[in-house]
Scaffold this motif. Structure first.
Motif, short mmCIF file in Angstrom:
data_model
loop_
_atom_site.label_atom_id
_atom_site.label_comp_id
_atom_site.label_asym_id
_atom_site.label_seq_id
_atom_site.Cartn_x
_atom_site.Cartn_y
_atom_site.Cartn_z
N THR A 34 0.92 -1.21 0.11
CA THR A 34 -0.03 0.01 0.03
C THR A 34 0.90 1.14 -0.03
OG1 THR A 34 -0.06 -0.05 2.39
CG2 THR A 34 -2.01 -1.37 1.24
N ARG A 37 1.83 7.53 -0.52
CA ARG A 37 2.73 8.42 -0.79
C ARG A 37 4.18 8.20 -0.21
NH1 ARG A 37 -0.76 9.60 -3.59
NH2 ARG A 37 -1.33 11.58 -4.32
N GLY A 38 4.49 6.84 0.05
CA GLY A 38 5.79 6.37 0.10
C GLY A 38 6.21 6.77 1.29
N GLY A 39 5.38 7.25 2.49
CA GLY A 39 5.80 7.54 3.70
C GLY A 39 6.54 6.56 4.43
N HIS A 40 5.89 5.17 4.55
CA HIS A 40 6.55 3.97 5.04
C HIS A 40 8.02 3.79 4.27
CE1 HIS A 40 2.84 3.77 7.26
NE2 HIS A 40 3.57 3.48 8.27
N ASP A 58 0.37 -0.20 -5.54
CA ASP A 58 -0.76 0.57 -5.04
C ASP A 58 -1.92 0.34 -6.32
OD1 ASP A 58 -1.08 2.84 -2.74
OD2 ASP A 58 -2.49 2.72 -4.25
N ARG A 59 -3.20 0.49 -5.76
CA ARG A 59 -4.12 0.33 -6.76
C ARG A 59 -4.35 1.89 -7.29
NH1 ARG A 59 -9.35 -2.71 -4.95
NH2 ARG A 59 -10.08 -3.46 -6.88
N PHE A 85 -3.81 -5.19 -4.57
CA PHE A 85 -2.74 -6.24 -3.90
C PHE A 85 -3.10 -7.50 -3.94
CE2 PHE A 85 -4.03 -3.82 -0.01
CZ PHE A 85 -5.32 -4.58 0.26
N ASP A 106 -0.67 -1.11 4.80
CA ASP A 106 -1.12 0.18 5.81
C ASP A 106 -2.36 0.25 5.04
OD1 ASP A 106 -1.56 2.33 7.01
OD2 ASP A 106 -0.19 3.68 5.74
N GLY A 108 -6.58 0.96 3.85
CA GLY A 108 -7.56 1.94 3.83
C GLY A 108 -7.21 2.91 3.01
N GLN A 113 -6.01 10.84 -0.81
CA GLN A 113 -7.48 10.53 -1.58
C GLN A 113 -8.63 11.31 -0.84
OE1 GLN A 113 -6.49 6.49 -1.01
NE2 GLN A 113 -5.76 6.08 -2.88
N GLN A 222 -10.24 -8.33 -0.84
CA GLN A 222 -8.84 -7.98 -1.10
C GLN A 222 -7.81 -8.50 0.00
OE1 GLN A 222 -6.95 -6.06 -3.77
NE2 GLN A 222 -8.64 -6.62 -5.09
C1 LIG Z 1 -3.23 4.51 4.16
S1 LIG Z 1 -2.74 4.75 2.54
C2 LIG Z 1 -0.88 4.17 2.62
C3 LIG Z 1 -0.05 5.45 2.99
C4 LIG Z 1 1.25 5.03 2.89
N1 LIG Z 1 1.80 3.98 3.88
C5 LIG Z 1 2.37 6.24 3.20
O1 LIG Z 1 2.72 6.34 4.12
O2 LIG Z 1 2.12 6.79 2.27
C6 LIG Z 1 -3.35 3.41 1.76
C7 LIG Z 1 -3.09 3.03 0.23
O3 LIG Z 1 -3.23 1.71 -0.05
C8 LIG Z 1 -3.93 1.88 -1.44
N2 LIG Z 1 -4.80 0.36 -1.43
C9 LIG Z 1 -5.90 0.30 -0.88
N3 LIG Z 1 -6.34 -0.88 -1.13
C10 LIG Z 1 -5.48 -1.44 -2.10
C11 LIG Z 1 -5.60 -2.61 -2.68
N4 LIG Z 1 -6.26 -3.37 -2.71
N5 LIG Z 1 -4.60 -2.98 -3.55
C12 LIG Z 1 -3.51 -2.01 -3.69
N6 LIG Z 1 -3.44 -0.78 -3.27
C13 LIG Z 1 -4.50 -0.33 -2.16
C14 LIG Z 1 -4.82 2.95 -1.34
O4 LIG Z 1 -4.89 3.46 -2.80
C15 LIG Z 1 -3.67 4.10 -0.81
O5 LIG Z 1 -2.91 4.73 -1.45
#
Ligand SMILES: C[S@@+](CC[C@H](N)C(=O)[O-])C[C@H]1O[C@@H](n2cnc3c(N)ncnc32)[C@H](O)[C@@H]1O
Length: 314
Positions: A34, A37-40, A58-59, A85, A106, A108, A113, A222
């Motif tokens: 997930t 924005r690449g924070g982790h 990421d989706r 994913f 991570d 949601g 978004q 998912q």
């Molecule tokens: C909470 S954010 C993650 C933020 C990230 N950890 C960061 O620090 O920037 C969740 C991300 O998961 C993606 N996402 C949610 N469900 C997904 C799935 N089934 N497959 C791929 N990406 C998914 C969303 O588009 C979103 O960008």
């Protein structure tokens, strides 16, 4: 529909806890399913050696494009793939590594978004009722709301929003859509507000919007699919970390992890010793879910419901 700039930034949740629990080899391969924005991924890069490799999925095509740019300056960064994913088994071959020391989810929605009204996730701003993580595929929330029958709408609101008044909400939606199609976030919010006592409105709106977001993106299916797929791609001694934000997600993570470190004996009842040979395939790294501290919640209120669980593959 871009989502860049400081207004659309995302603050990663529990980055220090994720890094300290996930890294077992400073020169290893790590996959964030997930990427957002690449924070982790950035937090991991800061603690990994130059020989480590970082990958993402990421989706959301906007997240993939922008985060690929953001991460170019990190020596460990390899690539982010745009895919749901749950299709990990089909897309993993595009990475240079075939097994990983750490895999992160991570779950949601990200701040960019939620904060972009055009994505339709928020009841606090007016936008098209979309809610798709991938705006190029699948049905929108507006289409679901327009086509499902009252019973199906109530089931979504009850199961995915854990909302007791689901039947009343569904009835109100069906009555309103006969008058006028519900195509915007503010229209749906107005319908829900009209049948909800004022003190409960914000929580109810959060539950109803969460319910449709989960349904639109099939989030629980998912998650159920990806956990075993991710586990297969872990090296022995590698770890999987999952941050969930509500009980429906956390329950799936908890039970799946438990089935790995306390698998069920399948022997017929009454046998004096176990003969089925069932064996644990993982150990728990976090015995209880890790929550953000008060300081983090004060800084980033969106972290408040986060729960981190981590397992290690044997
Ligand atoms: C909470 S954010 C993650 C933020 C990230 N950890 C960061 O620090 O920037 C969740 C991300 O998961 C993606 N996402 C949610 N469900 C997904 C799935 N089934 N497959 C791929 N990406 C998914 C969303 O588009 C979103 O960008």
């Amino acid at each position: 529909m871009t989502a860049s700039g400081p207004d659309f930034a995302h603050t990663p949740v529990m980055p220090a806890e994720v890094v300290s629990h996930l890294i077992t080899d400073r020169e290893g391969a790590y996959l964030d399913l997930t990427a957002g924005r690449g924070g982790h991924l950035r937090a991991l890069a800061g603690q990994l050696g130059a020989g480590a490799r970082l990958y993402g999925i990421d989706r959301d095509p906007i997240a993939v494009a922008e985060t690929t740019q953001i991460l170019q300056s990190f020596v460990q960064f390899r690539k982010i793939i745009q895919a749901p994913f749950a299709e990990l088994d089909h897309v993993a071959g595009q990475f240079d590594d075939s097994a990983f020391n750490g895999i992160l989810l991570d779950l949601g929605v990200s701040s960019p978004q939620i904060d972009n009204a055009l994505r339709g996730f928020s009841f606090q701003s007016d936008g098209p009722l979309d809610m798709r993580f991938d705006p190029d595929s699948g049905v929108t929330a507006a289409e679901l709301i327009d086509t499902l029958d009252q019973k199906q709408l109530a089931e979504i609101i009850r199961s995915y929003g854990e909302e007791r008044e689901a039947a009343r909400m569904a009835r109100a939606i069906v009555m309103e859509r006969q008058r006028q199609k519900i195509a915007t976030t503010s229209h749906l919010a107005a319908v829900i507000r009209a049948v909800t006592p004022k003190p409960q409105q914000t929580k109810t709106l959060a539950r109803v919007f969460q319910a449709f977001r989960i349904a639109v993106n099939r989030e629980l299916e998912q998650l159920e699919k990806v956990l075993p797929l991710g586990f297969q791609l872990l090296k022995s001694g590698g770890r999987m970390a999952v941050i969930s934000y509500h009980s429906l997600e956390d329950r799936i993570v908890k039970w799946t992890f438990q089935s790995w470190f306390r698998p069920r004996c399948t022997c017929p009842p009454g046998l004096p010793v176990c003969v089925c040979g069932v064996k644990a395939i993982a150990v728990a790294v976090t015995r209880k879910p890790v929550s953000p501290g008060e300081a983090e919640i004060a800084r980033n209120p969106r972290a408040r419901s986060a729960r981190l669980r981590v397992v290690e593959k044997l």
